[in-house]
Design an enzyme around this catalytic site. Structure first.
Site, PDB file in Angstrom:
ATOM      1  N   LYS A   1      44.368  50.418  27.887  1.00  0.00           N
ATOM      2  CA  LYS A   1      44.285  51.665  28.638  1.00  0.00           C
ATOM      3  C   LYS A   1      43.621  51.367  29.977  1.00  0.00           C
ATOM      4  O   LYS A   1      42.492  50.880  30.022  1.00  0.00           O
ATOM      5  CB  LYS A   1      43.454  52.697  27.871  1.00  0.00           C
ATOM      6  CG  LYS A   1      43.670  54.124  28.355  1.00  0.00           C
ATOM      7  CD  LYS A   1      45.054  54.616  27.972  1.00  0.00           C
ATOM      8  CE  LYS A   1      45.173  56.126  28.073  1.00  0.00           C
ATOM      9  NZ  LYS A   1      46.511  56.584  27.649  1.00  0.00           N
TER      10      LYS A   1
ATOM     11  N   THR B   1      46.467  53.239  22.804  1.00  0.00           N
ATOM     12  CA  THR B   1      45.660  53.207  24.031  1.00  0.00           C
ATOM     13  C   THR B   1      44.879  54.507  24.201  1.00  0.00           C
ATOM     14  O   THR B   1      43.816  54.514  24.814  1.00  0.00           O
ATOM     15  CB  THR B   1      46.539  52.953  25.266  1.00  0.00           C
ATOM     16  OG1 THR B   1      47.448  54.041  25.452  1.00  0.00           O
ATOM     17  CG2 THR B   1      47.309  51.653  25.123  1.00  0.00           C
ATOM     18  N   ASP B   2      45.381  55.598  23.644  1.00  0.00           N
ATOM     19  CA  ASP B   2      44.631  56.844  23.689  1.00  0.00           C
ATOM     20  C   ASP B   2      43.317  56.719  22.932  1.00  0.00           C
ATOM     21  O   ASP B   2      42.297  57.314  23.314  1.00  0.00           O
ATOM     22  CB  ASP B   2      45.481  57.982  23.113  1.00  0.00           C
ATOM     23  CG  ASP B   2      44.855  59.348  23.338  1.00  0.00           C
ATOM     24  OD1 ASP B   2      44.758  59.776  24.505  1.00  0.00           O
ATOM     25  OD2 ASP B   2      44.432  59.977  22.344  1.00  0.00           O
TER      26      ASP B   2
ATOM     27  N   PHE C   1      35.747  29.711  66.946  1.00  0.00           N
ATOM     28  CA  PHE C   1      36.898  29.135  66.245  1.00  0.00           C
ATOM     29  C   PHE C   1      37.696  28.326  67.251  1.00  0.00           C
ATOM     30  O   PHE C   1      38.362  28.876  68.135  1.00  0.00           O
ATOM     31  CB  PHE C   1      37.777  30.216  65.624  1.00  0.00           C
ATOM     32  CG  PHE C   1      38.855  29.648  64.728  1.00  0.00           C
ATOM     33  CD1 PHE C   1      38.526  28.877  63.629  1.00  0.00           C
ATOM     34  CD2 PHE C   1      40.194  29.880  64.999  1.00  0.00           C
ATOM     35  CE1 PHE C   1      39.510  28.351  62.803  1.00  0.00           C
ATOM     36  CE2 PHE C   1      41.190  29.355  64.177  1.00  0.00           C
ATOM     37  CZ  PHE C   1      40.843  28.588  63.079  1.00  0.00           C
TER      38      PHE C   1
ATOM     39  N   ARG D   1      33.122  35.143  69.431  1.00  0.00           N
ATOM     40  CA  ARG D   1      34.023  36.171  68.907  1.00  0.00           C
ATOM     41  C   ARG D   1      33.280  37.064  67.928  1.00  0.00           C
ATOM     42  O   ARG D   1      32.207  36.720  67.412  1.00  0.00           O
ATOM     43  CB  ARG D   1      35.221  35.542  68.201  1.00  0.00           C
ATOM     44  CG  ARG D   1      34.867  34.794  66.924  1.00  0.00           C
ATOM     45  CD  ARG D   1      36.098  34.361  66.140  1.00  0.00           C
ATOM     46  NE  ARG D   1      35.728  33.668  64.906  1.00  0.00           N
ATOM     47  CZ  ARG D   1      36.579  33.308  63.958  1.00  0.00           C
ATOM     48  NH1 ARG D   1      37.872  33.578  64.097  1.00  0.00           N
ATOM     49  NH2 ARG D   1      36.178  32.684  62.857  1.00  0.00           N
TER      50      ARG D   1
ATOM     51  N   GLN E   1      35.677  29.988  56.762  1.00  0.00           N
ATOM     52  CA  GLN E   1      35.533  29.120  55.594  1.00  0.00           C
ATOM     53  C   GLN E   1      34.093  28.626  55.470  1.00  0.00           C
ATOM     54  O   GLN E   1      33.525  28.590  54.364  1.00  0.00           O
ATOM     55  CB  GLN E   1      36.489  27.929  55.698  1.00  0.00           C
ATOM     56  CG  GLN E   1      37.951  28.280  55.473  1.00  0.00           C
ATOM     57  CD  GLN E   1      38.676  28.685  56.743  1.00  0.00           C
ATOM     58  OE1 GLN E   1      38.060  29.119  57.723  1.00  0.00           O
ATOM     59  NE2 GLN E   1      39.995  28.534  56.742  1.00  0.00           N
TER      60      GLN E   1
ATOM     61  N   ASN F   1      39.818  38.218  57.199  1.00  0.00           N
ATOM     62  CA  ASN F   1      39.311  38.121  58.566  1.00  0.00           C
ATOM     63  C   ASN F   1      39.745  39.360  59.328  1.00  0.00           C
ATOM     64  O   ASN F   1      40.905  39.512  59.688  1.00  0.00           O
ATOM     65  CB  ASN F   1      39.851  36.856  59.246  1.00  0.00           C
ATOM     66  CG  ASN F   1      39.088  36.509  60.512  1.00  0.00           C
ATOM     67  OD1 ASN F   1      38.357  37.327  61.045  1.00  0.00           O
ATOM     68  ND2 ASN F   1      39.262  35.289  60.983  1.00  0.00           N
TER      69      ASN F   1
ATOM     70  N   HIS G   1      40.260  40.988  62.237  1.00  0.00           N
ATOM     71  CA  HIS G   1      40.359  40.552  63.621  1.00  0.00           C
ATOM     72  C   HIS G   1      39.986  41.667  64.600  1.00  0.00           C
ATOM     73  O   HIS G   1      40.304  42.842  64.386  1.00  0.00           O
ATOM     74  CB  HIS G   1      41.787  40.090  63.924  1.00  0.00           C
ATOM     75  CG  HIS G   1      42.252  38.966  63.048  1.00  0.00           C
ATOM     76  ND1 HIS G   1      41.645  37.739  63.023  1.00  0.00           N
ATOM     77  CD2 HIS G   1      43.275  38.899  62.149  1.00  0.00           C
ATOM     78  CE1 HIS G   1      42.268  36.956  62.156  1.00  0.00           C
ATOM     79  NE2 HIS G   1      43.253  37.639  61.608  1.00  0.00           N
TER      80      HIS G   1
END
Length: 286
Positions: free
Chosen positions: A12, A57-58, A152, A169, A212, A238, A240
């Site tokens: 569930k 599942t109930d 970078f 940056r 990284q 990332n 940007h």
């Protein structure tokens, strides 16, 4: 050629649970999204439609609510362990139970008033078998940003490369992290808070030459400061930020005005682990 049934499970998904503890005039609130998945001797239902071993599942949903009443909801890891152990010990056909939880934070505004925290979501995934229990805690949507101290450059270029190199940056990400505990017995609240604090501190203090590098710094600090954690997996998109060209308006843009990019985005993923802990299933963080 034979056709056979491969690994399978069922359960569930996303049972929404809100539990209020009424301690006099001061109330406590827990808000969870709980998903249960069971695996074991379930081939018959796939191959012949025999449901003798299929717990509805109930029933799983009802168990979540009943356990919230009977046992309370303290830490998500603890609640997940209670549920998973229940299914494994009461259903002989079930060899493993996996309970995944999302815990939504609320800030107290008064004795019985709260405001939903939207910064991030706490997560926990508990897997229990007859012989072992594994707890994976985590956080998703932890948004962090440095306006500088990020570079970078020095990357390879080919005929399709247009990205300029940069020595200054914005570095922004929305952390999705999962960390595996050494045992199923920890101070869950303190461990979670400490891990988030360690990741945040490392992000702030790391002069980043790549996302990284930042990932490894964040994971390393978690393991250095939290001995109860065996390994951590991080996924860092990332986010940007692009400089806006203001020259058509006769204005200079000295790293001040940016477009916050949505997609596509870079996605950096990695696992930081101790060299003295037994390896886990490659799927432990899912």
């Amino acid at each position: 050629m034979a056709i056979v049934l491969g690994p399978n499970r069922y359960g569930k998904a996303e049972t929404r649970l809100v539990r209020v503890v009424r301690d006099g005039d001061t109330h406590t609130l827990a808000d969870l999204n709980v998903s249960v998945a069971l695996s074991g001797d379930l081939a018959a239902t796939h191959l012949t439609g025999d449901n003798a071993g299929v717990l509805p599942t109930d029933t799983m949903k009802n168990t979540v609510y009943a356990f919230a009443k009977e046992h309370g909801v303290a830490e998500p890891e603890e609640f997940g362990l209670l549920l998973a152990r229940h299914f494994v010990t009461t259903q002989p056909q079930v060899s493993a139970a996996r309970v995944a939880l999302e815990s939504y934070g609320w800030s107290r505004l008064g004795p019985h008033s709260f405001r939903r925290d939207g910064a991030c979501t706490r997560t926990a995934t508990v897997t229990v078998t007859a012989n072992a229990a594994q707890v994976v805690s985590g956080v998703s949507g932890l948004v962090l940003l440095n306006t500088t101290a990020s570079e970078f450059h020095g990357f390879p270029r080919d005929r399709y490369t247009t990205l300029p190199e940069t020595t200054d940056r914005i570095l922004a990400t929305a952390v999705d992290a999962r960390w595996r505990h050494r045992s199923a017995d920890a101070g869950w609240a303190a461990s979670f808070a400490g891990a988030v604090e360690a990741m945040t501190t490392a992000f702030v203090r790391t002069y980043s030459h790549s996302l990284q590098q930042t990932l490894f710094s964040m994971g390393s600090r978690v393991l250095e400061t939290r001995p109860e954690i065996a390994e951590i997996r991080l996924a860092l998109p990332n986010k940007h930020h692009y400089l806006v060209d203001l020259s058509p308006f006769g204005l200079a843009n000295d790293n001040e005005v940016f477009i916050a990019g949505d997609r596509p985005y870079g996605l950096i993923e990695g696992t930081v682990t101790r060299d003295d802990v037994p390896p886990a299933d490659a799927e432990w963080y899912r």
